[in-house]
Structures are given as structure tokens and as C-alpha cells.
Design a protein around this motif. Structure first.
Motif, PDB file in Angstrom:
ATOM      1  N   THR A 102      12.550 -16.231 -15.417  1.00  0.00           N
ATOM      2  CA  THR A 102      12.693 -17.367 -14.510  1.00  0.00           C
ATOM      3  C   THR A 102      13.682 -16.983 -13.412  1.00  0.00           C
ATOM      4  O   THR A 102      14.683 -16.317 -13.666  1.00  0.00           O
ATOM      5  CB  THR A 102      13.194 -18.603 -15.270  1.00  0.00           C
ATOM      6  OG1 THR A 102      12.171 -19.028 -16.174  1.00  0.00           O
ATOM      7  CG2 THR A 102      13.530 -19.745 -14.325  1.00  0.00           C
ATOM      8  N   LEU A 103      13.397 -17.390 -12.186  1.00  0.00           N
ATOM      9  CA  LEU A 103      14.227 -17.058 -11.031  1.00  0.00           C
ATOM     10  C   LEU A 103      15.143 -18.222 -10.671  1.00  0.00           C
ATOM     11  O   LEU A 103      14.686 -19.369 -10.538  1.00  0.00           O
ATOM     12  CB  LEU A 103      13.344 -16.722  -9.829  1.00  0.00           C
ATOM     13  CG  LEU A 103      14.049 -16.491  -8.491  1.00  0.00           C
ATOM     14  CD1 LEU A 103      14.919 -15.235  -8.539  1.00  0.00           C
ATOM     15  CD2 LEU A 103      13.027 -16.392  -7.350  1.00  0.00           C
ATOM     16  N   LEU A 104      16.424 -17.924 -10.505  1.00  0.00           N
ATOM     17  CA  LEU A 104      17.401 -18.874  -9.974  1.00  0.00           C
ATOM     18  C   LEU A 104      17.906 -18.321  -8.647  1.00  0.00           C
ATOM     19  O   LEU A 104      18.405 -17.193  -8.595  1.00  0.00           O
ATOM     20  CB  LEU A 104      18.578 -19.044 -10.937  1.00  0.00           C
ATOM     21  CG  LEU A 104      19.786 -19.844 -10.413  1.00  0.00           C
ATOM     22  CD1 LEU A 104      19.409 -21.300 -10.190  1.00  0.00           C
ATOM     23  CD2 LEU A 104      20.971 -19.724 -11.371  1.00  0.00           C
ATOM     24  N   LEU A 129      22.773 -25.555 -12.116  1.00  0.00           N
ATOM     25  CA  LEU A 129      21.365 -25.783 -12.389  1.00  0.00           C
ATOM     26  C   LEU A 129      20.816 -24.835 -13.449  1.00  0.00           C
ATOM     27  O   LEU A 129      19.789 -25.126 -14.083  1.00  0.00           O
ATOM     28  CB  LEU A 129      20.550 -25.637 -11.100  1.00  0.00           C
ATOM     29  CG  LEU A 129      20.715 -26.771 -10.080  1.00  0.00           C
ATOM     30  CD1 LEU A 129      20.071 -26.396  -8.761  1.00  0.00           C
ATOM     31  CD2 LEU A 129      20.110 -28.068 -10.618  1.00  0.00           C
ATOM     32  N   ALA A 130      21.484 -23.696 -13.634  1.00  0.00           N
ATOM     33  CA  ALA A 130      21.065 -22.792 -14.705  1.00  0.00           C
ATOM     34  C   ALA A 130      21.114 -23.494 -16.050  1.00  0.00           C
ATOM     35  O   ALA A 130      20.321 -23.190 -16.961  1.00  0.00           O
ATOM     36  CB  ALA A 130      21.957 -21.552 -14.721  1.00  0.00           C
ATOM     37  N   GLU A 131      22.020 -24.455 -16.175  1.00  0.00           N
ATOM     38  CA  GLU A 131      22.158 -25.192 -17.426  1.00  0.00           C
ATOM     39  C   GLU A 131      21.295 -26.443 -17.455  1.00  0.00           C
ATOM     40  O   GLU A 131      20.739 -26.792 -18.503  1.00  0.00           O
ATOM     41  CB  GLU A 131      23.631 -25.603 -17.634  1.00  0.00           C
ATOM     42  CG  GLU A 131      24.642 -24.498 -17.410  1.00  0.00           C
ATOM     43  CD  GLU A 131      24.436 -23.325 -18.345  1.00  0.00           C
ATOM     44  OE1 GLU A 131      23.915 -23.532 -19.458  1.00  0.00           O
ATOM     45  OE2 GLU A 131      24.797 -22.203 -17.960  1.00  0.00           O
ATOM     46  N   SER A 132      21.174 -27.124 -16.324  1.00  0.00           N
ATOM     47  CA  SER A 132      20.570 -28.460 -16.336  1.00  0.00           C
ATOM     48  C   SER A 132      19.336 -28.609 -15.455  1.00  0.00           C
ATOM     49  O   SER A 132      18.682 -29.653 -15.495  1.00  0.00           O
ATOM     50  CB  SER A 132      21.608 -29.489 -15.879  1.00  0.00           C
ATOM     51  OG  SER A 132      22.027 -29.213 -14.542  1.00  0.00           O
ATOM     52  N   GLY A 133      19.031 -27.619 -14.640  1.00  0.00           N
ATOM     53  CA  GLY A 133      17.968 -27.781 -13.656  1.00  0.00           C
ATOM     54  C   GLY A 133      16.569 -27.707 -14.246  1.00  0.00           C
ATOM     55  O   GLY A 133      16.333 -27.085 -15.285  1.00  0.00           O
ATOM     56  N   ARG A 134      15.646 -28.372 -13.538  1.00  0.00           N
ATOM     57  CA  ARG A 134      14.236 -28.309 -13.929  1.00  0.00           C
ATOM     58  C   ARG A 134      13.672 -26.920 -13.647  1.00  0.00           C
ATOM     59  O   ARG A 134      14.102 -26.218 -12.741  1.00  0.00           O
ATOM     60  CB  ARG A 134      13.422 -29.320 -13.135  1.00  0.00           C
ATOM     61  CG  ARG A 134      13.715 -30.772 -13.452  1.00  0.00           C
ATOM     62  CD  ARG A 134      12.879 -31.658 -12.529  1.00  0.00           C
ATOM     63  NE  ARG A 134      13.312 -31.541 -11.135  1.00  0.00           N
ATOM     64  CZ  ARG A 134      12.513 -31.753 -10.083  1.00  0.00           C
ATOM     65  NH1 ARG A 134      11.234 -32.037 -10.261  1.00  0.00           N
ATOM     66  NH2 ARG A 134      12.995 -31.667  -8.853  1.00  0.00           N
TER      67      ARG A 134
END
Length: 327
Positions: A102-104, A129-134
Motif C-alpha cells: 500500500t502506498l502512503l 493516516l498510516a494508522e487511521s486513514g482509509r
């Protein structure tokens, strides 16, 4: 906090030595944008248990992403500008593995178009967002044998991007591109092109010929229509062709934005899964794939539907044109 120089390669984010393989890798380009983000990225990576890889030369991000994909890494962060993101995506594609990380996207460049279109506005927000993002599965664009997430641009703005130097980008940020575009427009003669637009059934097509000042093919980004984001999950490319004769005199920094918002003669728009662009001058056209330069006499573009998993921010809308999408 002083950050020691981090050599290229696999290291612990706290700088203490070589790291064991991890399910999280951040690839950081320290010379993107204003070149002042490494300390922050270093600290956030250490806090989150990321493996940190710092680039030193063009192509490093591609190689680090390829290695991460081959080793089964689950999440890869690209900390840099759109060009860094393009290298990372290219590494995934060239790895040949079936399941990519997955790309962040961590916005640390000059324009940060890809991050903005995914609703990510800051470095700190990206790591949160790495922790909580869709997670969403987005289309990728492919131009000949090279992938792009955001857009492929040929003509005037590609030439301007190529001529914008690093010092100008450091001093003026995204305005550097605008200023160079205005300067380039005064001497740009346009490019004679044949553009073949194929419909989804691959049995019908539209062929257009003319002198083009700008050819814009957007996957996750569009020109005009008020929104910057395109529908990145519909399997289609947003194609905008601006005829050279329709280019206004460049008298201000907002001239290009104003032009692309016009539904005027001389501006052609289509949404198709495949498009071929041929130079009628028998010489290469300069294209910019997410900020990375490509020269080609013929360019075959298509979408790879749902090819990549990405982390998105709260404001990302899968269909930005839908009622209530917030764009």
C-alpha cells in the motif's frame, strides 16, 4: 533535534544501525521541495517504527520501492514530491510481484499534486493516516512502459517543467513553474499531433489532429471544471487538448487556470480508457509523467483499473463530481 546524516539503504529510523526487514518502509527524498523536511520525517518514522531509506540520486526511490515490493513490505511511504511518488510507483510495477505494498504519500515536494488530490495536506497528517486513514484501490495510468498515478502532460507545461531549475523551486515553490510557463508560452509554437481516443469497447474511436499547445491526460488529476481531482477509480483517463491558436497572451499567474476553466472552442475534452498521441513532425514530444520527463514520438496511454492500494485523507472523494462529495 539534530538528525545525523542517514546513508542510503536500510537503516533504523533512530540511526542506530542496520534494520531488520519491516512491514513499513519510508523512502525519503531529502532534496525535494524546500529541502527542510528530513528531520521531521526522521522523527515521525522513528516514532512509528518505520524503516527509513534516504535517496541520494535519481533512481534510488525506484530501487528501494522495488526491493520493498519484492520483500513483501505491507506499507511504503513516499516522502518527497510528485517525482518521488512516480519513482516509487514505477518500482512497484517493475517488481513483477502480484501484491504491491500500500502506498502512503507524504507531501514534501514543490507542488504535491498527488498528495493534495488524495486529501493529504501535510507531513504530520500523512503519518497519522498510516494508522487511521482509509485505504482505496486507485487506477494507474501507463504511458508506453512507464506508470503514472497523477497525470501525463505534453507540450507547453512539460517544456516549462523541464526548464525550471532547482534553485527557483526552492525560492518560489510552485510559483516557479507558473513563471516559467508564462515565459515559455511567449516562444512556444505548439506541436502538430494526431490523437486517437478509444472507447471502452475498443471497437470505436475518435481521431483528432491539430497543433496543440498542451495535451493533458489525467488519472488522479484534471484541468479545469473547478476541481483538481479527477475520478481515479473509474478506469478512465481525463483527456484535455488545448489547441495552440486558443492560447491567450500570458499576462498573469492565473492565465492558465482561467483558460482551462473555459468551455471554449479550441479546447477538446474526452474521458476514455485508452489514447494514442503521435507527433506529426517526426520528432519527440516532451511529456511530464508526475514531474518525470519522457520524450516520445508516439505515446500509448491506458488505465490499469484498481491497480494500486493507497492511503487517502478524510477529504478524498472517490467520485469528486458526486453530489455532496465536498469538491
Amino acid at each position: 533535534m539534530h538528525v545525523p546524516r542517514v546513508p542510503p539503504g536500510s537503516v533504523r529510523a533512530d540511526g542506530s544501525g542496520v534494520a531488520e526487514p519491516t512491514d513499513r518502509v519510508v523512502i525519503c527524498n531529502p532534496v525535494s521541495g524546500s529541502e527542510d523536511h528530513l528531520e521531521q520525517v526522521h522523527g515521525l518514522a522513528a516514532d512509528g517504527g518505520w524503516e527509513l531509506r534516504v535517496t541520494e540520486a535519481e533512481g534510488d526511490a525506484h530501487e528501494y520501492a522495488l526491493e520493498a515490493a519484492e520483500s513483501g513490505t505491507e506499507l511504503v511511504a513516499a516522502a518527497g514530491g510528485d517525482g518521488t511518488v512516480n519513482e516509487v510507483v514505477g518500482g512497484f510495477v517493475d517488481s513483477g510481484v502480484e501484491n504491491w505494498p500500500t502506498l502512503l504519500i507524504v507531501p514534501a515536494g514543490t507542488g504535491n499534486n498527488a498528495a493534495s488530490n488524495l486529501g493529504i495536506e501535510s507531513i504530520g497528517e500523512a503519518f497519522s493516516l498510516a494508522e487511521s486513514g482509509r485505504r482505496r484501490r486507485l487506477d494507474l495510468g501507463r504511458a508506453n512502459d512507464r506508470a503514472f498515478l497523477n497525470s501525463c502532460i505534453g507540450g507547453l507545461t512539460a517544456e516549462a517543467s523541464l526548464e525550471t531549475d532547482s534553485e527557483s523551486k526552492r525560492r518560489f515553490g510552485v510559483l516557479a513553474y507558473v513563471l516559467k510557463t508564462i515565459e515559455t508560452a511567449t516562444n512556444y509554437d505548439g506541436a502538430p499531433l494526431r490523437v486517437t481516443l478509444e472507447n471502452a469497447d475498443a471497437e470505436t474511436s475518435v481521431v483528432w489532429e491539430g497543433d496543440v499547445a498542451l495535451a493533458f491526460i489525467g488519472n488522479c488529476r484534471r484541468f479545469g471544471r473547478r476541481q483538481a481531482q479527477a475520478h481515479a477509480e473509474d478506469g478512465l483517463l481525463e483527456v484535455t487538448l488545448v489547441e495552440n491558436a486558443s492560447m491567450p497572451s500570458m499576462v498573469g499567474a492565473t492565465a492558465l487556470d482561467h483558460l482551462f476553466d473555459l468551455d471554449a472552442d479550441g479546447i477538446v475534452r474526452h474521458r476514455v480508457p485508452r489514447v494514442t498521441i503521435e507527433s506529426l513532425h517526426d520528432e519527440p514530444i516532451t511529456y511530464s509523467l508526475d514531474g518525470e520527463v519522457l520524450g516520445a514520438e508516439e505515446l500509448d496511454l491506458e488505465t490499469l483499473p484498481g491497480a494500486i492500494s493507497v492511503v487517502v485523507g478524510e477529504n478524498y472523494a472517490s467520485n469528486p463530481d458526486a453530489e455532496g462529495a465536498g469538491w
